[in-house]
Every structure is written in C-alpha cells, then in structure tokens.
Design a protein around this motif. Sequence first.
Motif, PDB file in Angstrom:
ATOM      1  N   VAL A   1      37.587  30.351  41.001  1.00 33.36           N
ATOM      2  CA  VAL A   1      36.213  30.045  41.424  1.00 33.36           C
ATOM      3  C   VAL A   1      35.383  29.637  40.200  1.00 33.36           C
ATOM      4  CG1 VAL A   1      34.081  31.002  42.409  1.00 33.36           C
ATOM      5  CG2 VAL A   1      36.282  31.501  43.494  1.00 33.36           C
ATOM      6  N   ILE A   2      35.536  30.385  39.111  1.00 31.83           N
ATOM      7  CA  ILE A   2      34.797  30.065  37.881  1.00 31.83           C
ATOM      8  C   ILE A   2      35.135  28.651  37.419  1.00 31.83           C
ATOM      9  CG2 ILE A   2      34.607  30.652  35.411  1.00 31.83           C
ATOM     10  CD1 ILE A   2      35.052  33.612  36.375  1.00 31.83           C
ATOM     11  N   SER A   3      36.420  28.305  37.442  1.00 35.18           N
ATOM     12  CA  SER A   3      36.787  27.002  36.911  1.00 35.18           C
ATOM     13  C   SER A   3      36.405  25.859  37.851  1.00 35.18           C
ATOM     14  CB  SER A   3      38.255  26.997  36.475  1.00 35.18           C
ATOM     15  OG  SER A   3      39.060  26.436  37.462  1.00 35.18           O
ATOM     16  N   ILE A   4      36.578  25.999  39.177  1.00 36.79           N
ATOM     17  CA  ILE A   4      36.203  24.867  40.054  1.00 36.79           C
ATOM     18  C   ILE A   4      34.698  24.636  40.100  1.00 36.79           C
ATOM     19  CG2 ILE A   4      38.222  24.754  41.604  1.00 36.79           C
ATOM     20  CD1 ILE A   4      36.119  26.134  43.639  1.00 36.79           C
ATOM     21  N   LEU A   5      33.929  25.675  39.824  1.00 36.54           N
ATOM     22  CA  LEU A   5      32.470  25.500  39.811  1.00 36.54           C
ATOM     23  C   LEU A   5      31.962  25.120  38.418  1.00 36.54           C
ATOM     24  CD1 LEU A   5      31.341  28.546  42.000  1.00 36.54           C
ATOM     25  CD2 LEU A   5      31.494  26.164  42.701  1.00 36.54           C
ATOM     26  N   GLY A   6      32.873  25.099  37.448  1.00 35.13           N
ATOM     27  CA  GLY A   6      32.483  24.743  36.084  1.00 35.13           C
ATOM     28  C   GLY A   6      31.588  25.788  35.440  1.00 35.13           C
ATOM     29  N   LEU A   7      31.706  27.043  35.887  1.00 37.66           N
ATOM     30  CA  LEU A   7      30.824  28.091  35.356  1.00 37.66           C
ATOM     31  C   LEU A   7      31.142  28.429  33.904  1.00 37.66           C
ATOM     32  CD1 LEU A   7      30.658  30.520  38.427  1.00 37.66           C
ATOM     33  CD2 LEU A   7      29.072  28.692  37.796  1.00 37.66           C
ATOM     34  N   ASP A   8      32.311  27.993  33.454  1.00 35.96           N
ATOM     35  CA  ASP A   8      32.667  28.235  32.055  1.00 35.96           C
ATOM     36  C   ASP A   8      32.011  27.213  31.121  1.00 35.96           C
ATOM     37  OD1 ASP A   8      34.256  26.464  33.470  1.00 35.96           O
ATOM     38  OD2 ASP A   8      36.118  26.993  32.456  1.00 35.96           O
ATOM     39  N   HIS A   9      31.242  26.275  31.691  1.00 32.43           N
ATOM     40  CA  HIS A   9      30.615  25.243  30.855  1.00 32.43           C
ATOM     41  C   HIS A   9      29.097  25.237  30.959  1.00 32.43           C
ATOM     42  CE1 HIS A   9      34.551  23.686  30.112  1.00 32.43           C
ATOM     43  NE2 HIS A   9      34.778  23.508  31.392  1.00 32.43           N
ATOM     44  N   ILE A  10      28.501  26.250  31.593  1.00 34.74           N
ATOM     45  CA  ILE A  10      27.041  26.239  31.735  1.00 34.74           C
ATOM     46  C   ILE A  10      26.421  27.352  30.881  1.00 34.74           C
ATOM     47  CG2 ILE A  10      27.075  25.146  34.027  1.00 34.74           C
ATOM     48  CD1 ILE A  10      26.450  27.938  35.225  1.00 34.74           C
ATOM     49  N   PRO A  11      25.158  27.158  30.464  1.00 30.25           N
ATOM     50  CA  PRO A  11      24.542  28.137  29.550  1.00 30.25           C
ATOM     51  C   PRO A  11      23.972  29.369  30.255  1.00 30.25           C
ATOM     52  CG  PRO A  11      23.056  26.301  29.920  1.00 30.25           C
ATOM     53  CD  PRO A  11      24.296  25.991  30.693  1.00 30.25           C
ATOM     54  N   ASN A  12      23.998  29.406  31.583  1.00 35.89           N
ATOM     55  CA  ASN A  12      23.384  30.513  32.336  1.00 35.89           C
ATOM     56  C   ASN A  12      24.067  31.855  32.055  1.00 35.89           C
ATOM     57  OD1 ASN A  12      23.244  27.907  33.589  1.00 35.89           O
ATOM     58  ND2 ASN A  12      22.199  28.841  35.304  1.00 35.89           N
ATOM     59  N   GLN A  13      23.307  32.928  32.253  1.00 34.68           N
ATOM     60  CA  GLN A  13      23.898  34.265  32.162  1.00 34.68           C
ATOM     61  C   GLN A  13      24.791  34.480  33.368  1.00 34.68           C
ATOM     62  OE1 GLN A  13      21.126  37.447  31.819  1.00 34.68           O
ATOM     63  NE2 GLN A  13      20.425  36.820  29.798  1.00 34.68           N
ATOM     64  N   ILE A  14      26.014  34.930  33.117  1.00 38.84           N
ATOM     65  CA  ILE A  14      26.966  35.148  34.206  1.00 38.84           C
ATOM     66  C   ILE A  14      27.610  36.517  34.039  1.00 38.84           C
ATOM     67  CG2 ILE A  14      29.102  34.307  35.289  1.00 38.84           C
ATOM     68  CD1 ILE A  14      28.394  31.521  34.229  1.00 38.84           C
ATOM     69  N   MET A  15      27.654  37.273  35.139  1.00 41.57           N
ATOM     70  CA  MET A  15      28.378  38.540  35.122  1.00 41.57           C
ATOM     71  C   MET A  15      29.569  38.424  36.051  1.00 41.57           C
ATOM     72  SD  MET A  15      25.277  41.248  35.120  1.00 41.57           S
ATOM     73  CE  MET A  15      24.072  40.166  35.851  1.00 41.57           C
ATOM     74  N   ILE A  16      30.696  38.849  35.552  1.00 42.49           N
ATOM     75  CA  ILE A  16      31.919  38.719  36.341  1.00 42.49           C
ATOM     76  C   ILE A  16      32.558  40.097  36.486  1.00 42.49           C
ATOM     77  CG2 ILE A  16      34.246  37.708  36.387  1.00 42.49           C
ATOM     78  CD1 ILE A  16      32.972  35.530  34.431  1.00 42.49           C
ATOM     79  N   GLY A  17      32.900  40.441  37.714  1.00 37.51           N
ATOM     80  CA  GLY A  17      33.636  41.684  37.931  1.00 37.51           C
ATOM     81  C   GLY A  17      34.874  41.360  38.710  1.00 37.51           C
ATOM     82  N   THR A  18      35.994  41.978  38.364  1.00 39.41           N
ATOM     83  CA  THR A  18      37.191  41.737  39.152  1.00 39.41           C
ATOM     84  C   THR A  18      37.983  43.030  39.322  1.00 39.41           C
ATOM     85  OG1 THR A  18      39.088  40.291  39.482  1.00 39.41           O
ATOM     86  CG2 THR A  18      38.616  40.920  37.206  1.00 39.41           C
ATOM     87  N   ASN A  19      38.858  43.033  40.314  1.00 39.25           N
ATOM     88  CA  ASN A  19      39.633  44.222  40.678  1.00 39.25           C
ATOM     89  C   ASN A  19      38.745  45.409  41.022  1.00 39.25           C
ATOM     90  OD1 ASN A  19      42.148  42.952  40.351  1.00 39.25           O
ATOM     91  ND2 ASN A  19      42.017  43.234  38.144  1.00 39.25           N
ATOM     92  N   LEU A  20      37.614  45.112  41.682  1.00 32.61           N
ATOM     93  CA  LEU A  20      36.723  46.185  42.119  1.00 32.61           C
ATOM     94  C   LEU A  20      37.190  46.695  43.481  1.00 32.61           C
ATOM     95  CD1 LEU A  20      33.405  44.290  41.290  1.00 32.61           C
ATOM     96  CD2 LEU A  20      34.582  45.916  39.836  1.00 32.61           C
ATOM     97  N   GLU A  21      36.852  47.939  43.756  1.00 31.80           N
ATOM     98  CA  GLU A  21      37.210  48.530  45.052  1.00 31.80           C
ATOM     99  C   GLU A  21      36.429  47.823  46.151  1.00 31.80           C
ATOM    100  OE1 GLU A  21      39.339  51.130  45.347  1.00 31.80           O
ATOM    101  OE2 GLU A  21      39.609  51.166  43.170  1.00 31.80           O
ATOM    102  N   SER A  22      37.075  47.586  47.280  1.00 34.61           N
ATOM    103  CA  SER A  22      36.382  46.963  48.394  1.00 34.61           C
ATOM    104  C   SER A  22      36.908  47.520  49.705  1.00 34.61           C
ATOM    105  CB  SER A  22      36.597  45.452  48.354  1.00 34.61           C
ATOM    106  OG  SER A  22      36.212  44.873  49.570  1.00 34.61           O
ATOM    107  N   ARG A  23      36.006  47.672  50.664  1.00 37.30           N
ATOM    108  CA  ARG A  23      36.455  48.151  51.974  1.00 37.30           C
ATOM    109  C   ARG A  23      37.115  47.016  52.732  1.00 37.30           C
ATOM    110  NH1 ARG A  23      31.661  50.495  54.835  1.00 37.30           N
ATOM    111  NH2 ARG A  23      30.658  50.049  52.849  1.00 37.30           N
TER     112      ARG A  23
END
Length: 155
Positions: free
Chosen positions: A32-54
């Motif tokens: 998702v990060i790469s198709i949206l190009g989020l790795d190339h924008i200056p905005n603040q981004i928080m990423i969480g992965t492998n979080l618990e989910s119902r």
Amino acid sequence: MSKQEIRKELKVSAIENGTVIDHIPAQSVFQVISILGLDHIPNQIMIGTNLESRKLKKKGIIKVSNKYFESEEINKIALVAPTATLIVIKDYTVVYKAKVEVPDSINKIVKCINPNCITNNEDIPTLFSVINKEDLLLNCHYCEKTTKKSNMRFI
Ligand SMILES: [Zn+2]
C-alpha cells in the motif's frame, strides 16, 4: 465510552488532519505504501503492522498527516487491501469513515497482462471491467485478456 473504546478512539484520531487507512492485511502494508508513493512524500506518516485485530488475524494501519486521497488512489488501495477502512480526520475529528470498495471498472492504474495489447504499445490508458471483485479478475476493454491479482502490475 468504555476504556477500550476510548483507547481505540485515541489511537485513530492521533493525527490532527489527514487520512488513516485501517484494517490493511498485515502482509499488504508495504505494498500500500509503495503503490500510493507514500515513501516519496514529505508528510508525517505513522505505520503500524502486525497489530492485533478482531476482524483480521493481524492488521496494519497507516496514518498520513495532511493528505486526502483521490478516488484513483482509493481504488488502488481497494485492489491490494480490499479489507481496508478509510478514515478522514479534520481537526482531530473523524469526518468520514468507510470500507474501501473494488470498483466496477478500473481506469489507468493497472497494466494489461497482454504484451500485444494496444495499451502496452500505444499511448492509450488501460481500461478494465472487474469481472470478479473477490478474486480480482480484470477484463481488458481492448484485448479482452484477463489480468489476475497474482500478475497485477500497477502503473
Ligand atoms: Zn489488454
């Protein structure tokens, strides 16, 4: 509100303005990060992965400050993370929240699998009808070849 609900609320609205993409399958977060190009924008981004989910076994979440996604970008999210929820936040308040949806047709964002297709040889944008939303089967409007999820390439 219960303690759990309050804690959940805090987690989601921790950005002042921007978009939260929640309920991403954990294995799709970096795609998702790469198709949206989020790795190339200056905005603040928080990423969480492998979080618990119902809903999902393990989920990922991406919070992007001061960014609101266009429908083309939301379609990309739907293609790689069909379980995702989009939450738009303005002034610490949730103003929009909805599950992403795979659209009936897809324009420009995916390449046709057929190397001989006109869209791969001339300056013509791709156009597909989605013939199966669950398995993601895209039928090319020009050559009628089917592009599957496993061989989907984004433009
Ligand atoms: Zn084609």
